[in-house]
Enzyme design. Structure first.
Site, PDB file in Angstrom:
ATOM      1  N   ARG A   1      -5.644   5.042  -4.993  1.00 16.22           N
ATOM      2  CA  ARG A   1      -4.642   5.932  -4.240  1.00 16.22           C
ATOM      3  C   ARG A   1      -3.210   5.467  -4.734  1.00 16.22           C
ATOM      4  O   ARG A   1      -1.769   6.342  -4.718  1.00 16.22           O
ATOM      5  CB  ARG A   1      -4.723   7.495  -3.863  1.00 16.22           C
ATOM      6  CG  ARG A   1      -4.480   8.448  -4.240  1.00 16.22           C
ATOM      7  CD  ARG A   1      -4.798   9.568  -3.108  1.00 16.22           C
ATOM      8  NE  ARG A   1      -5.376   9.500  -1.684  1.00 16.22           N
ATOM      9  CZ  ARG A   1      -4.417  10.194  -1.099  1.00 16.22           C
ATOM     10  NH1 ARG A   1      -2.910  10.714  -1.684  1.00 16.22           N
ATOM     11  NH2 ARG A   1      -3.474  10.101   0.083  1.00 16.22           N
ATOM     12  N   LYS A   2      -2.942   4.385  -4.669  1.00 10.95           N
ATOM     13  CA  LYS A   2      -1.945   3.992  -4.243  1.00 10.95           C
ATOM     14  C   LYS A   2      -0.710   3.453  -5.700  1.00 10.95           C
ATOM     15  O   LYS A   2      -0.831   3.056  -6.382  1.00 10.95           O
ATOM     16  CB  LYS A   2      -1.562   2.137  -3.652  1.00 10.95           C
ATOM     17  CG  LYS A   2      -2.549   2.140  -1.961  1.00 10.95           C
ATOM     18  CD  LYS A   2      -2.566   0.923  -1.341  1.00 10.95           C
ATOM     19  CE  LYS A   2      -2.955   0.227  -0.272  1.00 10.95           C
ATOM     20  NZ  LYS A   2      -3.102  -0.477  -0.603  1.00 10.95           N
TER      21      LYS A   2
END
Length: 303
Positions: free
Chosen positions: A149-150
């Site tokens: 989710r970066k």
């Protein structure tokens, strides 16, 4: 040859996109021309066509976004290469003719940079994702490679789409899709067991719970508490193999084992184990190079 290993066998990945992405594209165009379009004034709106040229090797990804940019500008795109295909400009004098765009010349130039930037970035992620997947397959790893989710705020959908085109799992898209309990959650709640129980009570049966673990002891506590996935975070390669084997022997298929933390093309082979269900890394979408494209308007014939 298309390379969408992770794609549904029956479907077009563009069909996954929510209708809201069209509003996002409109916002991109508005950001790029918030007032007068001086360059567009110079060229006018005579009918024209432009060639989309691929100038570096990579996997084509981001077609729906490119299409929508020009659709909103009353232009038409004709693709000559299928999305998910490897572009190799070395076979065509350094420039592969990827698509042709037709419409008012002012609009072709108005959409040019927005469309190219999106395509280049998405294709870069697809290329990097597929390269790491290919490396893992060659090393004998049969299970899932995933992103993280970066991602870039406001650009997540494009980046996740690029991962899918590259054949990898995009992982969770947002905080509502799955409960991931990281070290800060554990410290704030008091214990892994307490955090997992609370997460299960809130999310019910339909929301999976994953726990980031720094040791085998923590992983076993998470599994005992009811976690669906345990993430072995920042383990050594040998430590991963030992811990994953122990977890599978104790919990079988009830708990998925994920490995993450600093994994790159240079070191990921050392973490390969059939006891690991998921290898996740942000290296396939953070700091990734672009695939180089240009859009060239075909000159008018001299009268």
């Amino acid at each position: 040859m298309a390379v969408q290993e992770g794609a549904p066998a029956h479907g077009n990945l563009a069909h996954l996109l929510p209708s809201g992405y069209k509003r996002t594209v409109a916002a991109w165009l508005e950001e790029d021309a918030p007032a007068f379009d001086y360059g567009g004034f110079v060229v006018g709106d005579d009918p024209a066509e432009a060639k989309l040229l691929g100038k570096s090797k990579g996997i084509l990804a981001g077609v729906p976004f490119f299409d929508e940019v020009f659709k909103q500008l009353d232009c038409r795109v004709e693709w000559h290469i299928k999305e998910g295909t490897l572009i190799d400009p070395s076979t065509s004098n350094g420039k592969a003719h990827v698509a042709t765009v037709r419409g008012p010349v002012r609009n072709l130039l108005l959409g040019e940079r927005v469309a190219l930037n999106t395509l280049a970035r998405c294709s870069g992620i697809a290329t990097k994702s597929n390269r790491l997947l290919t490396l893992l397959r060659a090393a004998g790893y049969p299970n899932t490679l995933a992103g993280t989710r970066k991602t870039t705020p406001g650009f997540r959908l494009v980046e996740k789409y690029g991962m899918l085109i590259g054949g990898v799992d995009p992982h969770r898209h947002d905080l509502s899709q799955m409960t991931m309990l990281k070290d800060n959650h554990i410290w704030a709640s008091g214990s892994i067991t307490r955090a997992v129980k609370a997460a299960k009570a809130a999310g019910g049966f339909s929301v999976k719970v994953e726990v980031e673990c720094q040791s085998l002891e923590e992983a076993n506590e998470a599994a005992e508490a009811g976690a669906d996935i345990v993430m072995l975070d920042n383990f050594t390669g040998e430590g991963v193999k030992v811990a994953a084997k122990s977890l599978k022997e104790r919990w079988g298929g009830r708990v998925l084992v994920e490995v993450s933390g600093g994994l790159t093309e240079e070191n990921v082979e050392g973490f390969v184990s059939s006891d690991v269900d998921i290898v996740s890394t942000s290296s396939i979408h953070q700091g990734v190079g672009y695939v180089d494209f240009s859009l060239k308007v075909v000159p008018k014939a001299k009268s």
